[in-house]
Design a protein around this motif. Structure first.
Motif, PDB file in Angstrom:
ATOM      1  N   VAL A  74       1.005  -1.070   0.014  1.00 44.76           N
ATOM      2  CA  VAL A  74       0.111  -0.006   0.111  1.00 44.76           C
ATOM      3  C   VAL A  74       0.844   1.046  -0.037  1.00 44.76           C
ATOM      4  N   HIS A  75       1.767   1.298   0.660  1.00 47.59           N
ATOM      5  CA  HIS A  75       2.851   2.575   0.824  1.00 47.59           C
ATOM      6  C   HIS A  75       4.027   2.444  -0.201  1.00 47.59           C
ATOM      7  N   HIS A  76       4.189   1.606  -0.893  1.00 54.11           N
ATOM      8  CA  HIS A  76       5.504   1.615  -1.587  1.00 54.11           C
ATOM      9  C   HIS A  76       5.182   1.188  -3.352  1.00 54.11           C
ATOM     10  N   CYS A  77       4.084   0.530  -3.603  1.00 54.41           N
ATOM     11  CA  CYS A  77       3.708   0.074  -4.674  1.00 54.41           C
ATOM     12  C   CYS A  77       3.455   1.128  -5.872  1.00 54.41           C
ATOM     13  N   PRO A  78       3.843   0.897  -7.209  1.00 56.67           N
ATOM     14  CA  PRO A  78       3.889   1.651  -8.184  1.00 56.67           C
ATOM     15  C   PRO A  78       2.278   2.054  -8.700  1.00 56.67           C
ATOM     16  N   CYS A  79       1.421   1.274  -8.353  1.00 58.34           N
ATOM     17  CA  CYS A  79       0.234   1.447  -8.666  1.00 58.34           C
ATOM     18  C   CYS A  79      -0.636   1.245  -7.690  1.00 58.34           C
ATOM     19  N   PRO A  80      -2.125   1.399  -7.921  1.00 56.42           N
ATOM     20  CA  PRO A  80      -3.189   1.029  -6.734  1.00 56.42           C
ATOM     21  C   PRO A  80      -3.163  -0.425  -6.343  1.00 56.42           C
ATOM     22  N   VAL A  81      -3.239  -0.651  -5.044  1.00 56.80           N
ATOM     23  CA  VAL A  81      -3.459  -1.716  -4.418  1.00 56.80           C
ATOM     24  C   VAL A  81      -4.552  -2.177  -3.860  1.00 56.80           C
ATOM     25  N   VAL A  82      -5.235  -3.421  -3.997  1.00 51.95           N
ATOM     26  CA  VAL A  82      -6.519  -3.759  -3.426  1.00 51.95           C
ATOM     27  C   VAL A  82      -6.166  -4.946  -2.499  1.00 51.95           C
ATOM     28  N   VAL A  83      -6.679  -4.643  -1.136  1.00 48.90           N
ATOM     29  CA  VAL A  83      -6.640  -6.003  -0.688  1.00 48.90           C
ATOM     30  C   VAL A  83      -7.827  -6.629  -0.122  1.00 48.90           C
ATOM     31  N   ILE A  84      -8.116  -7.852  -0.606  1.00 51.49           N
ATOM     32  CA  ILE A  84      -9.201  -8.339  -0.195  1.00 51.49           C
ATOM     33  C   ILE A  84      -9.241  -9.218   0.972  1.00 51.49           C
ATOM     34  N   ARG A  85     -10.177  -9.031   1.659  1.00 49.04           N
ATOM     35  CA  ARG A  85     -10.184  -9.692   3.153  1.00 49.04           C
ATOM     36  C   ARG A  85     -11.251 -10.875   2.828  1.00 49.04           C
ATOM     37  N   HIS A  86     -11.110 -12.157   3.598  1.00 50.73           N
ATOM     38  CA  HIS A  86     -11.803 -13.229   3.575  1.00 50.73           C
ATOM     39  C   HIS A  86     -13.201 -12.915   4.031  1.00 50.73           C
ATOM     40  N   PRO A  87     -14.343 -13.364   3.686  1.00 47.99           N
ATOM     41  CA  PRO A  87     -15.575 -12.897   4.262  1.00 47.99           C
ATOM     42  C   PRO A  87     -15.795 -13.247   5.699  1.00 47.99           C
ATOM     43  N   ALA A  88     -15.395 -14.148   6.050  1.00 49.13           N
ATOM     44  CA  ALA A  88     -15.347 -14.529   7.485  1.00 49.13           C
ATOM     45  C   ALA A  88     -14.655 -13.448   8.495  1.00 49.13           C
ATOM     46  N   THR A  89     -13.812 -12.600   7.934  1.00 50.46           N
ATOM     47  CA  THR A  89     -12.949 -11.628   8.923  1.00 50.46           C
ATOM     48  C   THR A  89     -13.430 -10.161   8.298  1.00 50.46           C
ATOM     49  N   ALA A  90     -14.448 -10.084   7.616  1.00 53.04           N
ATOM     50  CA  ALA A  90     -14.615  -8.809   6.956  1.00 53.04           C
ATOM     51  C   ALA A  90     -15.777  -8.142   8.047  1.00 53.04           C
TER      52      ALA A  90
END
Length: 90
Positions: A74-90
């Motif tokens: 999230v802090h260093h990637c040269p493009c957008p980052v999407v973090v997908i959480r497992h539905p049980a932990t969302a």
């Protein structure tokens, strides 16, 4: 396990997982790399439109925090980052 055998096994699993995704009209690039996960992903992200990663699936207080790899991306990637959480932990 030797590196080449591991890479072949990981590629088979990754190909199966990518083949199960839909819709088929979304281009997906897969990579089996060796090294620090954050470093390998950031290097692979050069020229990418987006990087999508999953969470570890932690629950409770720890589940509210990003993992170290996700946070680094999230802090260093040269493009957008999407973090997908497992539905049980969302």
């Amino acid at each position: 396990m030797e590196r080449e055998a591991f890479a072949r096994a990981a590629t088979r699993v990754l190909d199966l997982a990518a083949g199960a995704l839909s819709p088929r009209d979304v281009p997906i690039q897969t990579l089996v790399g060796h090294g620090s996960p954050a470093r390998v992903l950031i290097e692979a992200a050069d020229g990418a439109d987006v990087v999508v990663v999953g969470s570890r699936g932690l629950s409770g207080l720890a589940g509210l925090l990003l993992g170290s790899v996700s946070a680094h991306l999230v802090h260093h990637c040269p493009c957008p980052v999407v973090v997908i959480r497992h539905p049980a932990t969302a």
